[in-house]
Design an enzyme around this catalytic site. Structure first.
Site, mmCIF file in Angstrom:
data_model
loop_
_atom_site.group_PDB
_atom_site.id
_atom_site.type_symbol
_atom_site.label_atom_id
_atom_site.label_comp_id
_atom_site.label_asym_id
_atom_site.label_seq_id
_atom_site.Cartn_x
_atom_site.Cartn_y
_atom_site.Cartn_z
ATOM 1 N N ILE A 35 1.484 -2.761 -10.796
ATOM 2 C CA ILE A 35 0.867 -1.531 -10.319
ATOM 3 C C ILE A 35 0.613 -1.735 -8.832
ATOM 4 O O ILE A 35 0.153 -2.796 -8.407
ATOM 5 C CB ILE A 35 -0.439 -1.198 -11.066
ATOM 6 C CG1 ILE A 35 -1.048 0.102 -10.518
ATOM 7 C CG2 ILE A 35 -1.427 -2.346 -11.044
ATOM 8 C CD1 ILE A 35 -2.259 0.600 -11.297
ATOM 9 N N SER A 36 0.930 -0.736 -8.031
ATOM 10 C CA SER A 36 0.796 -0.849 -6.591
ATOM 11 C C SER A 36 -0.656 -1.008 -6.166
ATOM 12 O O SER A 36 -1.580 -0.643 -6.882
ATOM 13 C CB SER A 36 1.361 0.404 -5.910
ATOM 14 O OG SER A 36 2.732 0.537 -6.132
ATOM 15 N N ALA A 37 -0.838 -1.505 -4.957
ATOM 16 C CA ALA A 37 -2.170 -1.573 -4.364
ATOM 17 C C ALA A 37 -2.693 -0.165 -4.088
ATOM 18 O O ALA A 37 -1.927 0.753 -3.816
ATOM 19 C CB ALA A 37 -2.118 -2.376 -3.063
#
Length: 310
Positions: free
Chosen positions: A144-146
């Site tokens: 999951i992206s930042a």
């Protein structure tokens, strides 16, 4: 779904080098200041993008639109940068967003409202720190992206995520960004996530069912599908907004074809050197492309290649 950028890095008067990296399928851990100068040796197996310039010492550091002139003054610079990357003091969703806004990562009130409504904690693995500004591994060589990259992409697409519009999220992962899309386009719109790992599709649906977007999923204006996102999702095309979370050697024609006149596509493009490109389809069907920032993603690839870590 990568992370921010070198676009607005202010270079020092002396020669400096700008570094940026990140990727779709593997996770960058939270890195304190004392380790930042070693990041140049990191490979592409880092999804959260860092950008900074240095000569004999660090002279500037920025996210995309990172423009607080007081951030770099005095000895407090080092303590502030440590806090930025450690997420010190961030223990809830709203505080995370205030943190990002304070450092100029994004300015949109609508993006802040949506990201506050869709609690990131529901979309990260159990036992992880959900509000730290870092990518996190979610299994199957995916992440999951930042938070700062989610905010950046939502702001780039905001005008194309108005109520009633159609949005496509290629590489939807945990479903977080797709859920944000769904809240923005509303029950009269359509938000579609495409992910080629069936297990991630199943878990993302469970995540969304616990979130503020649950009703939209139940009503059908939000959906997640197993498929090859490089081919788009024709059933709900054309789209006002398309987001892609991995780097293509060239922009897939299927995605351009699925873009509505007036629509926008955000996609990283390149191999060793990559740019986060903003692709606008004009009213006459012509295409305009600009580079938002320098980034580093792993390739937009097949399911088998991803699982093998290629």
């Amino acid at each position: 779904m990568l992370h921010t950028c070198v676009r607005n890095t202010e270079m020092a008067a002396s020669p400096a080098t700008t570094l940026a990296f990140g990727c779709r399928y593997t996770c960058m851990t939270v890195t304190p200041l004392r380790k930042l100068l070693t990041l140049a040796r990191f490979s592409h197996h880092h999804r959260s993008t860092v950008s900074f310039a240095y000569s004999a010492s660090i002279t500037s550091f920025s996210f995309s639109r990172f423009q607080n002139p007081n951030f770099f003054t005095g000895k407090s610079f080092f303590l502030r940068m440590e806090r930025l990357w450690s997420g010190s003091g961030i223990n809830k969703n709203k505080a995370m967003l205030e943190h990002l806004q304070h450092y100029g990562v994004f300015t949109s009130k609508k993006v802040a409202e949506v990201m506050e409504t869709i609690d990131r904690a529901l979309f990260v693995p159990e036992g992880t720190a959900p509000y730290v500004d870092s990518a996190m591994a979610i299994g199957y060589n995916a992440t999951i992206s930042a938070p700062h990259m989610h905010a950046t992409c939502l702001q780039l697409l905001e005008n194309n995520l108005q109520p009633g519009m159609h949005a496509l999220d290629v590489g939807s992962g945990t479903g977080y960004l797709t859920a944000c899309f769904a809240l923005m386009v509303g029950p009269q719109g359509r938000a579609v996530g495409v992910e080629h790992i069936p297990e991630l599709v199943s878990s993302s649906i469970q995540n969304i069912q616990k979130s503020a977007a649950a009703q939209l999923l139940k009503e059908g204006s939000l959906s997640i599908h197993v498929g090859d996102g490089r081919l788009g999702w024709p059933e709900s095309a054309p789209y006002d907004a398309i987001h892609v979370g991995a780097a293509a050697l060239e922009i897939p024609q299927h995605l351009i074809d699925h873009l509505k006149p007036g629509g926008r596509l955000v996609i990283p493009v390149g191999n060793v050197f990559q740019d986060l490109q903003v692709v606008d389809k004009n009213s006459d069907g012509s295409i305009s492309i600009r580079s938002e920032s320098s980034v580093r993603y792993v390739p937009l690839t097949s399911r088998d290649a991803q699982l093998q870590g290629d």
